[in-house]
Design a protein around this motif. Structure first.
Motif, mmCIF file in Angstrom:
data_model
loop_
_atom_site.group_PDB
_atom_site.id
_atom_site.type_symbol
_atom_site.label_atom_id
_atom_site.label_comp_id
_atom_site.label_asym_id
_atom_site.label_seq_id
_atom_site.Cartn_x
_atom_site.Cartn_y
_atom_site.Cartn_z
ATOM 1 N N GLN A 37 0.931 -1.163 -0.144
ATOM 2 C CA GLN A 37 -0.133 0.004 -0.046
ATOM 3 C C GLN A 37 0.838 1.271 0.033
ATOM 4 O OE1 GLN A 37 -3.315 -0.216 -0.343
ATOM 5 N NE2 GLN A 37 -3.844 1.749 0.002
ATOM 6 N N VAL A 38 0.624 1.948 -0.878
ATOM 7 C CA VAL A 38 1.240 3.580 -1.114
ATOM 8 C C VAL A 38 0.423 4.634 -0.842
ATOM 9 C CG1 VAL A 38 2.696 4.976 -2.368
ATOM 10 C CG2 VAL A 38 2.984 2.491 -2.531
ATOM 11 N N GLN A 39 0.771 5.380 0.037
ATOM 12 C CA GLN A 39 -0.157 6.606 0.358
ATOM 13 C C GLN A 39 0.597 7.851 -0.416
ATOM 14 O OE1 GLN A 39 -0.870 6.919 4.723
ATOM 15 N NE2 GLN A 39 -2.713 5.725 4.290
ATOM 16 N N LEU A 40 -0.172 8.624 -1.169
ATOM 17 C CA LEU A 40 0.395 9.655 -1.778
ATOM 18 C C LEU A 40 -0.240 11.001 -1.337
ATOM 19 C CD1 LEU A 40 0.384 8.068 -5.513
ATOM 20 C CD2 LEU A 40 2.284 8.424 -3.730
ATOM 21 N N VAL A 41 0.399 12.068 -1.168
ATOM 22 C CA VAL A 41 -0.178 13.434 -0.676
ATOM 23 C C VAL A 41 0.615 14.600 -1.654
ATOM 24 C CG1 VAL A 41 -0.503 15.067 1.115
ATOM 25 C CG2 VAL A 41 -0.702 12.674 1.550
ATOM 26 N N GLU A 42 -0.507 15.244 -2.285
ATOM 27 C CA GLU A 42 -0.008 16.218 -3.307
ATOM 28 C C GLU A 42 -0.029 17.550 -2.771
ATOM 29 O OE1 GLU A 42 -2.187 13.658 -6.289
ATOM 30 O OE2 GLU A 42 -2.623 14.402 -4.218
ATOM 31 N N SER A 43 0.820 18.499 -3.026
ATOM 32 C CA SER A 43 0.536 19.803 -2.485
ATOM 33 C C SER A 43 1.594 20.748 -3.831
ATOM 34 C CB SER A 43 1.489 20.072 -1.354
ATOM 35 O OG SER A 43 2.773 19.729 -1.366
ATOM 36 N N GLY A 44 0.940 21.872 -3.548
ATOM 37 C CA GLY A 44 1.771 23.042 -4.625
ATOM 38 C C GLY A 44 0.742 23.554 -5.745
ATOM 39 N N GLY A 45 -0.316 22.895 -5.852
ATOM 40 C CA GLY A 45 -1.092 23.781 -6.949
ATOM 41 C C GLY A 45 -1.635 25.014 -6.413
ATOM 42 N N GLY A 46 -2.151 25.705 -7.455
ATOM 43 C CA GLY A 46 -2.738 27.166 -7.141
ATOM 44 C C GLY A 46 -3.095 27.755 -8.466
ATOM 45 N N SER A 47 -3.345 29.168 -8.416
ATOM 46 C CA SER A 47 -3.542 29.909 -9.604
ATOM 47 C C SER A 47 -2.358 30.769 -10.106
ATOM 48 C CB SER A 47 -4.907 30.666 -9.266
ATOM 49 O OG SER A 47 -5.925 29.784 -8.911
ATOM 50 N N VAL A 48 -2.300 30.820 -11.248
ATOM 51 C CA VAL A 48 -1.010 31.485 -11.739
ATOM 52 C C VAL A 48 -1.566 32.117 -13.069
ATOM 53 C CG1 VAL A 48 -0.057 29.372 -12.915
ATOM 54 C CG2 VAL A 48 1.553 31.144 -12.157
ATOM 55 N N GLN A 49 -0.537 33.075 -13.319
ATOM 56 C CA GLN A 49 -0.953 33.837 -14.858
ATOM 57 C C GLN A 49 -0.084 32.918 -15.865
ATOM 58 O OE1 GLN A 49 -0.282 38.060 -14.454
ATOM 59 N NE2 GLN A 49 -2.554 38.495 -14.144
ATOM 60 N N ALA A 50 -0.820 32.937 -17.004
ATOM 61 C CA ALA A 50 0.281 32.495 -18.389
ATOM 62 C C ALA A 50 1.518 33.102 -18.401
ATOM 63 C CB ALA A 50 -0.674 32.726 -19.551
ATOM 64 N N GLY A 51 2.582 31.850 -18.475
ATOM 65 C CA GLY A 51 3.711 32.368 -18.376
ATOM 66 C C GLY A 51 4.420 32.114 -17.307
ATOM 67 N N GLY A 52 3.793 31.858 -16.162
ATOM 68 C CA GLY A 52 4.463 31.550 -14.571
ATOM 69 C C GLY A 52 4.739 30.297 -14.370
ATOM 70 N N SER A 53 5.136 29.961 -13.136
ATOM 71 C CA SER A 53 5.602 28.551 -12.854
ATOM 72 C C SER A 53 4.922 28.214 -11.621
ATOM 73 C CB SER A 53 7.023 28.577 -12.603
ATOM 74 O OG SER A 53 7.742 28.998 -13.883
ATOM 75 N N LEU A 54 4.816 26.891 -11.315
ATOM 76 C CA LEU A 54 4.403 26.116 -10.206
ATOM 77 C C LEU A 54 5.227 24.642 -10.009
ATOM 78 C CD1 LEU A 54 0.486 26.311 -10.304
ATOM 79 C CD2 LEU A 54 1.963 27.469 -8.725
ATOM 80 N N ARG A 55 5.474 24.377 -8.874
ATOM 81 C CA ARG A 55 6.101 23.205 -8.632
ATOM 82 C C ARG A 55 5.223 22.212 -7.714
ATOM 83 N NH1 ARG A 55 11.433 21.301 -5.396
ATOM 84 N NH2 ARG A 55 10.531 21.952 -3.656
ATOM 85 N N TYR A 94 -4.511 17.690 -10.998
ATOM 86 C CA TYR A 94 -3.243 17.065 -11.323
ATOM 87 C C TYR A 94 -3.046 16.063 -10.064
ATOM 88 C CZ TYR A 94 -1.401 20.289 -14.931
ATOM 89 O OH TYR A 94 -1.093 21.063 -15.993
ATOM 90 N N TYR A 95 -2.822 14.734 -10.516
ATOM 91 C CA TYR A 95 -2.510 13.487 -9.551
ATOM 92 C C TYR A 95 -1.371 12.966 -9.840
ATOM 93 C CZ TYR A 95 -7.748 13.851 -9.913
ATOM 94 O OH TYR A 95 -9.078 14.633 -9.828
ATOM 95 N N CYS A 96 -0.725 12.903 -8.614
ATOM 96 C CA CYS A 96 0.182 11.831 -8.254
ATOM 97 C C CYS A 96 0.001 10.622 -8.453
ATOM 98 C CB CYS A 96 0.956 12.303 -6.993
ATOM 99 S SG CYS A 96 2.393 11.187 -6.740
ATOM 100 N N ALA A 97 0.708 9.559 -9.074
ATOM 101 C CA ALA A 97 0.384 8.197 -8.946
ATOM 102 C C ALA A 97 1.555 7.220 -8.640
ATOM 103 C CB ALA A 97 -0.301 7.897 -10.446
ATOM 104 N N GLN A 110 -4.985 12.468 -3.993
ATOM 105 C CA GLN A 110 -6.257 13.257 -3.962
ATOM 106 C C GLN A 110 -6.398 14.454 -4.954
ATOM 107 O OE1 GLN A 110 -3.817 13.850 -1.853
ATOM 108 N NE2 GLN A 110 -3.707 16.165 -1.798
ATOM 109 N N GLY A 111 -5.249 14.632 -5.616
ATOM 110 C CA GLY A 111 -5.220 15.691 -6.576
ATOM 111 C C GLY A 111 -5.030 16.968 -6.141
ATOM 112 N N THR A 112 -4.315 17.849 -7.076
ATOM 113 C CA THR A 112 -4.198 19.296 -6.693
ATOM 114 C C THR A 112 -4.557 20.031 -7.922
ATOM 115 O OG1 THR A 112 -2.663 21.038 -5.532
ATOM 116 C CG2 THR A 112 -1.960 19.181 -7.181
ATOM 117 N N GLN A 113 -5.368 21.122 -7.766
ATOM 118 C CA GLN A 113 -5.938 21.880 -8.861
ATOM 119 C C GLN A 113 -4.837 23.027 -9.122
ATOM 120 O OE1 GLN A 113 -8.804 21.599 -10.595
ATOM 121 N NE2 GLN A 113 -8.017 23.436 -11.999
ATOM 122 N N VAL A 114 -4.684 23.123 -10.471
ATOM 123 C CA VAL A 114 -3.631 24.174 -11.251
ATOM 124 C C VAL A 114 -4.728 24.927 -11.926
ATOM 125 C CG1 VAL A 114 -1.951 24.558 -12.760
ATOM 126 C CG2 VAL A 114 -1.643 22.748 -11.021
#
Length: 120
Positions: free
Chosen positions: A1-19, A91-94, A112-116
């Protein structure tokens, strides 16, 4: 069993970056990022072989997205640069155990996913 927890999503303008980050409870052979935009099918973004570090990307995302893994922290990352409105999605981690990381069907553990959201 593997548990995965995502983070780091958010709102950004075009041309920007997220990790995005994904903390894993185990050490699966395969880890990847997938995304699903509203009304569309889920698509593979990038995958990484934990042993060799080999990476594979969706052709349309090469050069803008970078997948990496910190084995010491058991954490998967997705660096997203030059973001475009069409990158807006959940965005989902798997993760999976197995030899063929390129196949989406391989992945049986999902976060669980993180929204971008990218605005123009």
């Amino acid at each position: 069993q593997v548990q995965l927890v995502e983070s780091g999503g958010g709102s950004v303008q075009a041309g920007g970056s997220l990790r995005l980050s994904c903390a894993a409870s185990g050490f699966p052979d395969c880890m990847g990022w997938f995304r699903q935009a509203q009304g569309k099918e889920r698509e593979r973004v990038a995958v990484i072989y934990s042993g060799s570090g080999s990476t594979h990307y969706a052709d349309s995302l090469k050069g803008r997205f970078t997948i990496s893994r910190d084995n010491a922290k058991n954490t998967l990352y997705l660096q997203m640069d030059n973001l475009k409105p069409e990158d807006t999605a959940m965005y989902y981690c798997a993760a999976a155990y197995g030899a063929f990381c390129d196949s989406s069907a391989t992945y049986i553990y999902w976060g669980q996913g993180t929204q971008v959201t990218v605005s123009s």
